[in-house]
Design an enzyme around this catalytic site. Structure first.
Site, PDB file in Angstrom:
ATOM      1  N   ASP A 182       0.868  -1.165   0.000  1.00 22.69           N
ATOM      2  CA  ASP A 182       0.000   0.000   0.000  1.00 22.69           C
ATOM      3  C   ASP A 182       0.914   1.226   0.000  1.00 22.69           C
ATOM      4  OD1 ASP A 182      -2.326   1.602   0.303  1.00 22.69           O
ATOM      5  OD2 ASP A 182      -1.924   1.732   2.453  1.00 22.69           O
TER       6      ASP A 182
ATOM      7  N   ASP B   7      -1.718  -0.940   5.941  1.00 19.39           N
ATOM      8  CA  ASP B   7      -1.952  -0.398   7.282  1.00 19.39           C
ATOM      9  C   ASP B   7      -3.145  -1.038   7.965  1.00 19.39           C
ATOM     10  OD1 ASP B   7      -4.089   0.702   5.991  1.00 19.39           O
ATOM     11  OD2 ASP B   7      -3.375   2.757   6.058  1.00 19.39           O
TER      12      ASP B   7
ATOM     13  N   ASP C  55      -7.184  -1.572   3.669  1.00 17.38           N
ATOM     14  CA  ASP C  55      -6.610  -2.738   3.000  1.00 17.38           C
ATOM     15  C   ASP C  55      -7.086  -4.055   3.595  1.00 17.38           C
ATOM     16  OD1 ASP C  55      -4.918  -1.186   1.250  1.00 17.38           O
ATOM     17  OD2 ASP C  55      -3.739  -0.720   3.018  1.00 17.38           O
TER      18      ASP C  55
END
Length: 734
Positions: A444, A629, A633
């Site tokens: 990410d 995190d 996600d």
């Protein structure tokens, strides 16, 4: 400070006393203390003299600077013991206790006592048995020979029935559960060797096996003690974390400072942490600067600097020269340290599927051994009943499946311990098998490859703005909408929070947040691409809308982590394809990808889009590790073969996380796949050795070549080799 009793009296409260000490029998309690200022045997002697009138037993370890005390709470209070140590010129530190760890310590002491008995008995029995071997026995007078045999029985009894008692207990438990594990053939062989030998002593003739039985107990107990010791070393990070838990705190109040139990701390209490003390709860630093040792939490060996407003984590040590003040925010089980400890405890309890398979194989193998021992006895009996018994015992002893059962757990424990020291916590041990096969890593962007907390660089008013709207007010509205959240973008607005009233908050992963601020409908989320690009291509656009119309656009920028370039390069060197998937716009995503060396990127992706891309990769045979995190996600982490969460508070709440980074660095992550491959090799080597060893010794034992004591020695050396090989991990750097 005031009097010693006033200083330490908090530890006399039952709830705190019970959390720092454990029952040790006979009404006594046991407590482990750290002793600051103790440097030599003379210091230890001074402490012993001070405690002699108060404690029933004192054990001092000068090297570790600890004192283990047993005391009668009906006669001496814990505060009196602590006060006596302080009065002697030393500073006591009360370590947090854990019931399971206390039981482990007591079990370890008892195990050492049994091993000591086994060694003593085995040596004496061997010495007495030696003259009775072969032709030498013919030269011994009958009364002396009988005395030697009876003395062997006398000495072998504690060696088998006391030192070997755990084998019988575990075997009986297995049989009651209608299963056969490795302890069953062990108990059967010990029972046969001891029982037949005792009967032959009474009968006055026949070969004795007391020497083989006691040696078997000695060697196997020693090997298991080494195996348990190795587990303890490998999982030492959990023990250090448990010991780091603070039990009291100094609360700043109107009447001055007071020492209180941790359970009495409330949110927003102001706490004072003196130099050398641990931070008791997660909280916000109120002073300008602080220097902290966070090695237990993150693996970072050097002290780190924190500034006013920074979040300090429970368990970190104040290594600065002055006391610091912290406003309590997260308490008890909500602290970072408590959640790390819970993750490690869960990992310690979990048995990977691979190990469950090995345990089932070991159970089948144990049944096979019992059958082969019976077959060996049946084949030899017509030729020599004496040799039939010896060969059957050799089969039972030599082919014990200890090495097979140890092949996996020790390697897993050693690998998990090494990763924990680097700063990667293994939340699910089963993931190590998949981690070794990872060939694709998906990152990410915000909070993962960039610093966790971006900053607002610019605020631009848009067409929906009216008279009275200003950049400052828009920032305050955005801060109100983001107030309950802890993701990186929310933290960027926290400095602008004016505590405006907010209601009807609603969050949609990947889309943003809506709510009513001062009874007006607002929403905040990513730029949908309808506005002109930002002047800074590396910045991220966040749009505030009022009643659906764009009100303001914020330019947020989070610099790439300093070690992101090195981490990406290290993963690529291991053969991994590194990709960037983000919900951010194309321009900032591409700028970051170029900066850190990632060639494959996809921008403006929803959580569902990320998951679809992941499924596409997996459908073509790729094994994927996702790093995020743990907020937007969650679908990606849930679907990945290996899910790694960054060290934000919300990440720990994600049940999907297999690995947790506990430090503010990506470097430890690069060591995980390589170390997992080494662990896999060690397991394969151990299994191959265990199978090869049994294939070699079984024919020798069935053929009567191996004597029982030789079989015991071979089995123990085989198990020891597996233990040492499992712990033979490379020194990887995170």
């Amino acid at each position: 400070m005031t009097s010693a009793a006033a200083d330490w009296s908090v530890y006399d409260r039952p709830e705190l006393r019970d959390s720092v000490s454990a029952m040790a029998g006979d009404g006594l309690r046991e407590v482990l203390l750290g002793i600051d200022g103790m440097h030599c045997a003379s210091c230890a002697a001074s402490i012993e003299r001070a405690l002699a009138p108060l404690a029933a037993q004192v054990q001092i370890d000068v090297a570790a600077r600890t004192a283990q005390l047993r005391f009668d709470p009906r006669q001496s209070s814990l505060s009196a013991l602590l006060g006596a140590i302080e009065a002697a010129g030393f500073k006591p530190r009360v370590f947090a206790q854990d019931a399971s760890l206390n039981r482990d310590r007591r079990a370890a002491r008892e195990e050492l006592a049994r091993i000591g008995v086994a060694v003593l008995c085995a040596m004496q029995v061997m010495m007495l048995a030696w003259p009775t071997y072969g032709r030498e026995a013919s030269g011994i007078m009958a009364p002396m020979l009988a005395l030697l045999r009876w003395t062997q029985w006398l000495l072998a009894t504690p060696g088998v029935l006391y030192a070997g008692w755990p084998f019988f207990v575990h075997a009986a438990r297995s049989l009651r559960a209608r299963r056969v594990d490795m302890d069953v053939p062990i108990a059967v062989s010990l029972a046969i060797a001891y029982g037949v030998s005792a009967w032959r002593v009474l009968a006055g003739g026949g070969e004795l096996y007391f020497d083989s039985a006691t040696m078997f107990v000695m060697l196997l107990s020693g090997a298991r003690w080494l195996e348990g010791r190795s587990r303890g070393v490998a999982t030492g990070h959990l023990r250090r974390l448990l010991g780091a838990r603070k039990l009291t705190a100094t609360r700043v109040g109107a009447a001055g400072d007071e020492t209180v139990a941790l359970a009495q701390i409330a949110r927003d209490d102001i706490l004072r942490i003196a130099p050398g003390e641990a931070v008791p709860v997660d909280g916000r630093l109120l002073d300008d600067d602080a220097e902290l040792d966070e090695a237990l939490l993150s693996g970072e060996a050097r002290p780190v600097q924190r500034h006013a407003g920074a979040t300090l984590l429970a368990g970190s040590l104040n290594v600065g020269a002055t006391a610091i003040r912290v406003r309590a925010e997260a308490l008890g089980h909500d602290t970072w340290l408590a959640q790390i400890t819970a993750v490690l405890n869960r990992a310690a309890r979990e048995r990977p599927p691979f190990q469950q398979t090995l345990d089932r194989i070991a159970g089948v193998f144990s049944l096979l051994i019992l059958g082969l021992a019976a077959l060996t006895a049946a084949l030899w009996w017509p030729l020599s009943p004496e040799h039939a018994l010896s060969a059957a015992l050799a089969v039972l002893v030599a082919s014990c499946p200890c090495a097979l059962s140890l092949a996996g757990p020790l390697a897993f424990a050693a690998g998990s311990g090494r990763l924990a020291r680097l700063g990667v916590l293994v939340a699910r041990p089963r993931v190590l098998g998949r981690l070794a096969a990872v060939d694709t890593v998906i990152f990410d962007k915000t909070g993962t490859l960039t610093r966790m907390q971006p900053v607002v660089e610019d605020t631009e008013l848009l067409g929906g703005a009216r008279a009275g709207d200003s950049a400052a007010r828009c920032l305050a509205i955005a801060a109100a909408l983001e107030r309950p959240f802890t993701h990186p973008i929310a933290l960027a607005f926290r400095a602008y929070d004016r505590q405006l009233p907010v209601a009807a908050l609603h969050s949609v992963a990947g889309r943003g947040i809506s709510g009513r601020v001062e009874d007006v409908a607002y929403s905040i989320g990513a730029d949908d691409g309808m506005l002109a690009p930002l002047a800074d291509p590396a910045a991220t656009a966040i749009v505030l809308r009022r009643d659906g119309r764009p009100l303001a656009r914020f330019a947020l920028r989070a610099p790439a982590r300093e070690d992101a370039v090195a981490a990406v390069a290290a993963l690529r060197e291991q053969g991994c394809d590194v990709q960037l998937l983000t919900g951010d716009a194309e321009a900032p995503a591409r700028a970051l990808a170029q900066a850190v060396g990632i060639d494959h990127l996809r921008a403006r992706m929803s959580p569902q889009g990320k998951l679809a891309h992941l499924r596409q990769l997996q459908g073509t045979g790729h094994v994927v590790m996702a790093v995020g995190d743990g907020i937007n996600d969650a679908p990606l982490l849930a679907g990945a073969d290996v899910a790694c969460a960054m060290p934000q508070g919300a990440a720990l709440a994600q049940a999907q996380a297999d690995l947790l980074l506990v430090g503010d660095s990506l470097r430890p992550l690069t060591a995980a796949p390589a170390l997992a491959r080494v662990i896999r090799r060690r397991i394969v080597q151990n299994i191959a050795w265990a199978l090869a060893y049994n294939a070699f010794v079984l024919p020798l034992a069935m053929g009567g070549v191996l004597l029982p004591w030789m079989a015991a020695l071979g089995m123990s050396l085989s198990s020891l080799l597996v233990v040492l090989n499992a712990l033979r991990l490379p020194r990887v750097e995170g």
